[in-house]
Design an enzyme around this catalytic site. Structure first.
Site, PDB file in Angstrom:
ATOM      1  N   ASP A 116      -2.876 -22.713  13.110  1.00  0.00           N
ATOM      2  CA  ASP A 116      -3.779 -23.449  13.997  1.00  0.00           C
ATOM      3  C   ASP A 116      -3.428 -24.923  13.924  1.00  0.00           C
ATOM      4  O   ASP A 116      -3.542 -25.547  12.861  1.00  0.00           O
ATOM      5  CB  ASP A 116      -5.242 -23.238  13.577  1.00  0.00           C
ATOM      6  CG  ASP A 116      -5.660 -21.782  13.665  1.00  0.00           C
ATOM      7  OD1 ASP A 116      -5.310 -21.127  14.662  1.00  0.00           O
ATOM      8  OD2 ASP A 116      -6.326 -21.310  12.724  1.00  0.00           O
ATOM      9  N   LEU A 117      -3.018 -25.482  15.035  1.00  0.00           N
ATOM     10  CA  LEU A 117      -2.519 -26.850  15.103  1.00  0.00           C
ATOM     11  C   LEU A 117      -3.479 -27.858  14.470  1.00  0.00           C
ATOM     12  O   LEU A 117      -4.631 -27.954  14.875  1.00  0.00           O
ATOM     13  CB  LEU A 117      -2.242 -27.235  16.557  1.00  0.00           C
ATOM     14  CG  LEU A 117      -1.672 -28.627  16.803  1.00  0.00           C
ATOM     15  CD1 LEU A 117      -0.309 -28.766  16.152  1.00  0.00           C
ATOM     16  CD2 LEU A 117      -1.598 -28.921  18.276  1.00  0.00           C
ATOM     17  N   ASP A 118      -3.000 -28.570  13.477  1.00  0.00           N
ATOM     18  CA  ASP A 118      -3.719 -29.655  12.802  1.00  0.00           C
ATOM     19  C   ASP A 118      -5.087 -29.236  12.261  1.00  0.00           C
ATOM     20  O   ASP A 118      -6.011 -30.036  12.194  1.00  0.00           O
ATOM     21  CB  ASP A 118      -3.863 -30.865  13.739  1.00  0.00           C
ATOM     22  CG  ASP A 118      -2.524 -31.486  14.069  1.00  0.00           C
ATOM     23  OD1 ASP A 118      -1.630 -31.456  13.200  1.00  0.00           O
ATOM     24  OD2 ASP A 118      -2.357 -31.989  15.187  1.00  0.00           O
ATOM     25  N   GLU A 119      -5.216 -27.985  11.852  1.00  0.00           N
ATOM     26  CA  GLU A 119      -6.482 -27.470  11.329  1.00  0.00           C
ATOM     27  C   GLU A 119      -6.430 -27.181   9.838  1.00  0.00           C
ATOM     28  O   GLU A 119      -7.420 -26.752   9.267  1.00  0.00           O
ATOM     29  CB  GLU A 119      -6.892 -26.194  12.085  1.00  0.00           C
ATOM     30  CG  GLU A 119      -7.221 -26.422  13.539  1.00  0.00           C
ATOM     31  CD  GLU A 119      -8.478 -27.240  13.757  1.00  0.00           C
ATOM     32  OE1 GLU A 119      -9.421 -27.110  12.956  1.00  0.00           O
ATOM     33  OE2 GLU A 119      -8.503 -28.034  14.712  1.00  0.00           O
TER      34      GLU A 119
END
Length: 154
Positions: A116-119
């Site tokens: 999950d992008l930048d999570e």
């Protein structure tokens, strides 16, 4: 103690810099059309060099689930560094966007990369105050300095 065992980049710009330090450099171009093949090659290079920590800097690519999960199975962590304006100022030229909005605090975040992008969980953060006397170039310079410090701390 850590050791840089190789550099993998989707741009060839730092090849000479890596060579100065005797670090193997691998240029692996990345486009949507060849993403799966490129990530397969990256995973092979990482495996061949027994990498147990991947540090992403200015990569600007979304990692596939397969890439992240394969590294997780190998017990290889991935960390990412970026400005801390997300999600407010995503995309190109975030410092320019922040300057236009009159932001008074800039910063950098290092986090574990996940599918999950930048999570992913945050590892380290830094911040610095700015004011109306600072130019957009001042913000860029201070921000990039914060990114380096935060990356080294992580």
């Amino acid at each position: 103690h850590s050791e840089i065992v190789c550099v993998i980049s989707n741009h060839a710009t730092l090849q000479e810099e890596a060579a100065k330090y005797g670090i193997p450099f691998f240029h692996v171009p990345m486009t949507k059309d060849i993403k799966a093949k490129a990530e397969e090659l990256q995973l092979k290079i990482l495996d061949d060099h027994n990498v147990d920590l991947v540090c992403m800097a200015r990569y600007m690519q979304i990692l596939s689930d397969n890439f992240v999960n394969t590294l997780k199975q190998r017990e290889c962590s991935v960390i990412n560094i970026h400005h801390s304006f997300l999600p407010a100022f995503a995309g190109a030229k975030p410092y320019h966007q922040a300057f236009k909005r009159g932001v008074k605090l800039i910063g950098a975040s290092a986090h574990y990369a996940t599918a999950d992008l930048d999570e992913g969980p945050i590892i380290a953060q830094n911040a610095s105050s700015v004011s109306h006397v600072h130019t957009v170039q001042d913000l860029v310079f201070k921000g990039q300095d914060l990114e380096k410090i935060t990356f080294a701390t992580a």
